[in-house]
Motif scaffolding. Sequence first.
Motif, PDB file in Angstrom:
ATOM      1  N   ILE A  59      47.413  55.702  37.009  1.00 47.95           N
ATOM      2  CA  ILE A  59      46.613  55.761  38.619  1.00 47.95           C
ATOM      3  C   ILE A  59      46.503  57.249  38.498  1.00 47.95           C
ATOM      4  O   ILE A  59      45.543  57.716  39.121  1.00 47.95           O
ATOM      5  CB  ILE A  59      47.579  55.209  39.323  1.00 47.95           C
ATOM      6  N   ALA A  60      47.372  58.062  38.125  1.00 46.81           N
ATOM      7  CA  ALA A  60      47.016  59.469  38.327  1.00 46.81           C
ATOM      8  C   ALA A  60      46.140  59.999  37.575  1.00 46.81           C
ATOM      9  O   ALA A  60      45.129  61.074  37.990  1.00 46.81           O
ATOM     10  CB  ALA A  60      48.596  60.284  37.960  1.00 46.81           C
ATOM     11  N   TYR A  61      45.800  59.557  36.409  1.00 43.57           N
ATOM     12  CA  TYR A  61      44.628  59.829  35.559  1.00 43.57           C
ATOM     13  C   TYR A  61      43.264  59.681  36.232  1.00 43.57           C
ATOM     14  O   TYR A  61      42.231  60.176  36.206  1.00 43.57           O
ATOM     15  CB  TYR A  61      44.810  59.675  34.118  1.00 43.57           C
ATOM     16  N   ALA A  62      43.248  58.277  36.792  1.00 45.45           N
ATOM     17  CA  ALA A  62      42.206  57.501  37.127  1.00 45.45           C
ATOM     18  C   ALA A  62      41.788  58.341  38.526  1.00 45.45           C
ATOM     19  O   ALA A  62      40.495  58.598  38.718  1.00 45.45           O
ATOM     20  CB  ALA A  62      42.268  56.208  37.446  1.00 45.45           C
ATOM     21  N   THR A  76      62.406  42.398  52.265  1.00 44.03           N
ATOM     22  CA  THR A  76      62.593  42.093  50.914  1.00 44.03           C
ATOM     23  C   THR A  76      61.318  42.162  49.914  1.00 44.03           C
ATOM     24  O   THR A  76      61.597  42.094  48.622  1.00 44.03           O
ATOM     25  CB  THR A  76      63.365  40.907  50.657  1.00 44.03           C
ATOM     26  N   ALA A  77      60.260  42.521  50.467  1.00 42.52           N
ATOM     27  CA  ALA A  77      59.049  42.468  49.756  1.00 42.52           C
ATOM     28  C   ALA A  77      58.888  44.092  49.304  1.00 42.52           C
ATOM     29  O   ALA A  77      59.253  44.951  49.893  1.00 42.52           O
ATOM     30  CB  ALA A  77      57.762  42.106  50.520  1.00 42.52           C
ATOM     31  N   GLU A  78      58.249  44.026  48.038  1.00 41.00           N
ATOM     32  CA  GLU A  78      58.022  45.425  47.507  1.00 41.00           C
ATOM     33  C   GLU A  78      56.981  45.304  46.250  1.00 41.00           C
ATOM     34  O   GLU A  78      57.063  44.570  45.661  1.00 41.00           O
ATOM     35  CB  GLU A  78      59.587  45.746  46.643  1.00 41.00           C
ATOM     36  N   LEU A  79      56.143  46.632  46.492  1.00 38.67           N
ATOM     37  CA  LEU A  79      55.239  46.566  45.613  1.00 38.67           C
ATOM     38  C   LEU A  79      55.244  47.902  44.823  1.00 38.67           C
ATOM     39  O   LEU A  79      55.615  48.889  45.568  1.00 38.67           O
ATOM     40  CB  LEU A  79      53.795  46.295  46.239  1.00 38.67           C
ATOM     41  N   GLU A  80      54.863  48.020  43.580  1.00 36.78           N
ATOM     42  CA  GLU A  80      54.976  49.102  42.891  1.00 36.78           C
ATOM     43  C   GLU A  80      53.947  50.129  43.415  1.00 36.78           C
ATOM     44  O   GLU A  80      54.107  51.303  43.155  1.00 36.78           O
ATOM     45  CB  GLU A  80      54.711  48.876  41.280  1.00 36.78           C
ATOM     46  N   PHE A  81      52.704  49.655  43.663  1.00 35.61           N
ATOM     47  CA  PHE A  81      51.642  50.616  44.078  1.00 35.61           C
ATOM     48  C   PHE A  81      50.716  50.056  45.047  1.00 35.61           C
ATOM     49  O   PHE A  81      50.262  48.794  45.018  1.00 35.61           O
ATOM     50  CB  PHE A  81      50.836  51.138  42.705  1.00 35.61           C
ATOM     51  N   LEU A  82      50.048  50.779  45.891  1.00 31.09           N
ATOM     52  CA  LEU A  82      49.042  50.557  46.731  1.00 31.09           C
ATOM     53  C   LEU A  82      47.909  51.555  46.127  1.00 31.09           C
ATOM     54  O   LEU A  82      48.230  52.744  46.104  1.00 31.09           O
ATOM     55  CB  LEU A  82      49.318  50.805  47.975  1.00 31.09           C
ATOM     56  N   ILE A  83      46.726  50.995  46.077  1.00 28.01           N
ATOM     57  CA  ILE A  83      45.661  51.675  45.720  1.00 28.01           C
ATOM     58  C   ILE A  83      44.403  51.616  46.885  1.00 28.01           C
ATOM     59  O   ILE A  83      44.424  50.554  47.393  1.00 28.01           O
ATOM     60  CB  ILE A  83      44.878  51.455  44.387  1.00 28.01           C
ATOM     61  N   LYS A  84      43.672  52.640  47.026  1.00 29.02           N
ATOM     62  CA  LYS A  84      42.453  52.381  47.793  1.00 29.02           C
ATOM     63  C   LYS A  84      41.095  52.354  47.184  1.00 29.02           C
ATOM     64  O   LYS A  84      40.726  53.321  46.062  1.00 29.02           O
ATOM     65  CB  LYS A  84      42.297  53.552  48.986  1.00 29.02           C
ATOM     66  N   LYS A  85      40.409  51.180  47.455  1.00 27.18           N
ATOM     67  CA  LYS A  85      39.172  50.971  46.612  1.00 27.18           C
ATOM     68  C   LYS A  85      37.889  50.494  47.756  1.00 27.18           C
ATOM     69  O   LYS A  85      38.498  49.737  48.758  1.00 27.18           O
ATOM     70  CB  LYS A  85      39.311  49.826  45.611  1.00 27.18           C
ATOM     71  N   TYR A 139      47.071  47.706  29.071  1.00 29.22           N
ATOM     72  CA  TYR A 139      46.118  48.710  28.558  1.00 29.22           C
ATOM     73  C   TYR A 139      44.785  48.853  29.442  1.00 29.22           C
ATOM     74  O   TYR A 139      44.120  49.773  29.049  1.00 29.22           O
ATOM     75  CB  TYR A 139      45.763  48.276  26.999  1.00 29.22           C
ATOM     76  N   LEU A 140      44.576  48.126  30.133  1.00 29.33           N
ATOM     77  CA  LEU A 140      43.273  48.174  31.240  1.00 29.33           C
ATOM     78  C   LEU A 140      43.733  48.824  32.451  1.00 29.33           C
ATOM     79  O   LEU A 140      42.899  48.977  33.410  1.00 29.33           O
ATOM     80  CB  LEU A 140      42.401  47.031  31.356  1.00 29.33           C
ATOM     81  N   ALA A 141      44.897  49.165  32.563  1.00 29.03           N
ATOM     82  CA  ALA A 141      45.330  49.782  33.945  1.00 29.03           C
ATOM     83  C   ALA A 141      44.450  50.914  34.496  1.00 29.03           C
ATOM     84  O   ALA A 141      43.897  50.894  35.874  1.00 29.03           O
ATOM     85  CB  ALA A 141      46.899  50.313  33.897  1.00 29.03           C
ATOM     86  N   ALA A 142      44.193  51.786  33.736  1.00 22.14           N
ATOM     87  CA  ALA A 142      43.199  53.234  34.114  1.00 22.14           C
ATOM     88  C   ALA A 142      41.931  52.306  34.733  1.00 22.14           C
ATOM     89  O   ALA A 142      41.388  52.900  35.668  1.00 22.14           O
ATOM     90  CB  ALA A 142      43.049  54.017  33.253  1.00 22.14           C
ATOM     91  N   GLU A 143      41.277  51.506  34.029  1.00 24.26           N
ATOM     92  CA  GLU A 143      39.981  50.854  34.127  1.00 24.26           C
ATOM     93  C   GLU A 143      39.867  50.192  35.636  1.00 24.26           C
ATOM     94  O   GLU A 143      38.986  50.164  36.296  1.00 24.26           O
ATOM     95  CB  GLU A 143      39.484  49.952  33.137  1.00 24.26           C
ATOM     96  N   VAL A 144      41.257  49.451  35.616  1.00 25.45           N
ATOM     97  CA  VAL A 144      41.143  48.883  36.840  1.00 25.45           C
ATOM     98  C   VAL A 144      41.305  49.527  38.059  1.00 25.45           C
ATOM     99  O   VAL A 144      40.806  49.108  39.180  1.00 25.45           O
ATOM    100  CB  VAL A 144      42.507  47.960  36.847  1.00 25.45           C
ATOM    101  N   ILE A 145      41.975  50.707  38.097  1.00 25.74           N
ATOM    102  CA  ILE A 145      42.065  51.464  39.006  1.00 25.74           C
ATOM    103  C   ILE A 145      40.937  52.292  39.661  1.00 25.74           C
ATOM    104  O   ILE A 145      40.578  52.385  40.833  1.00 25.74           O
ATOM    105  CB  ILE A 145      43.293  52.511  38.926  1.00 25.74           C
ATOM    106  N   GLU A 146      40.004  52.768  38.794  1.00 25.25           N
ATOM    107  CA  GLU A 146      38.905  53.523  38.918  1.00 25.25           C
ATOM    108  C   GLU A 146      38.020  52.668  40.103  1.00 25.25           C
ATOM    109  O   GLU A 146      37.952  51.594  40.058  1.00 25.25           O
ATOM    110  CB  GLU A 146      38.155  53.908  37.510  1.00 25.25           C
TER     111      GLU A 146
END
Length: 146
Positions: A59-62, A76-85, A139-146
Amino acid sequence: VNCGEEPLMAYAKENCFKLFVFDIGILGAIANLDPVNILNYDYGTYKGYFAENFVCQEIAYAQKTKDHIFAWQENTAELEFLIKKQGQIIPVEVKSGGVTQAKSAKVFMGKYNSPYRITISARPMQRSDDKHVYNFPLYLAAEVIE
């Protein structure tokens, strides 16, 4: 953050943060993980930490900016990340294995009307337009985030 609305920074809790190492190789060294364990994909109880750290790096790279990286927690709900697209806040759940129920992402979508959710895991790529779910391999994490 404790709210999934813009601006995310307004809902950030300053005294609550997640600590990530900028390189999972360094995380392995800090954890004193034997390199043979890494080659055998045997991280033990650290498996989830490695997956989350890897996605955080991506995410930081993308983002290619110094923007904050947000996680979400409410009750009790928790998400690792939120992104803006495209002006939308998208919930991203990271799973180190193949079990990807993503209950917290469902809660987030229902409450904040997110158009879809992303799960990044050890599973192969899968898209379910009718359920608004996109599963991607780690392995596709950066592509997903962009």
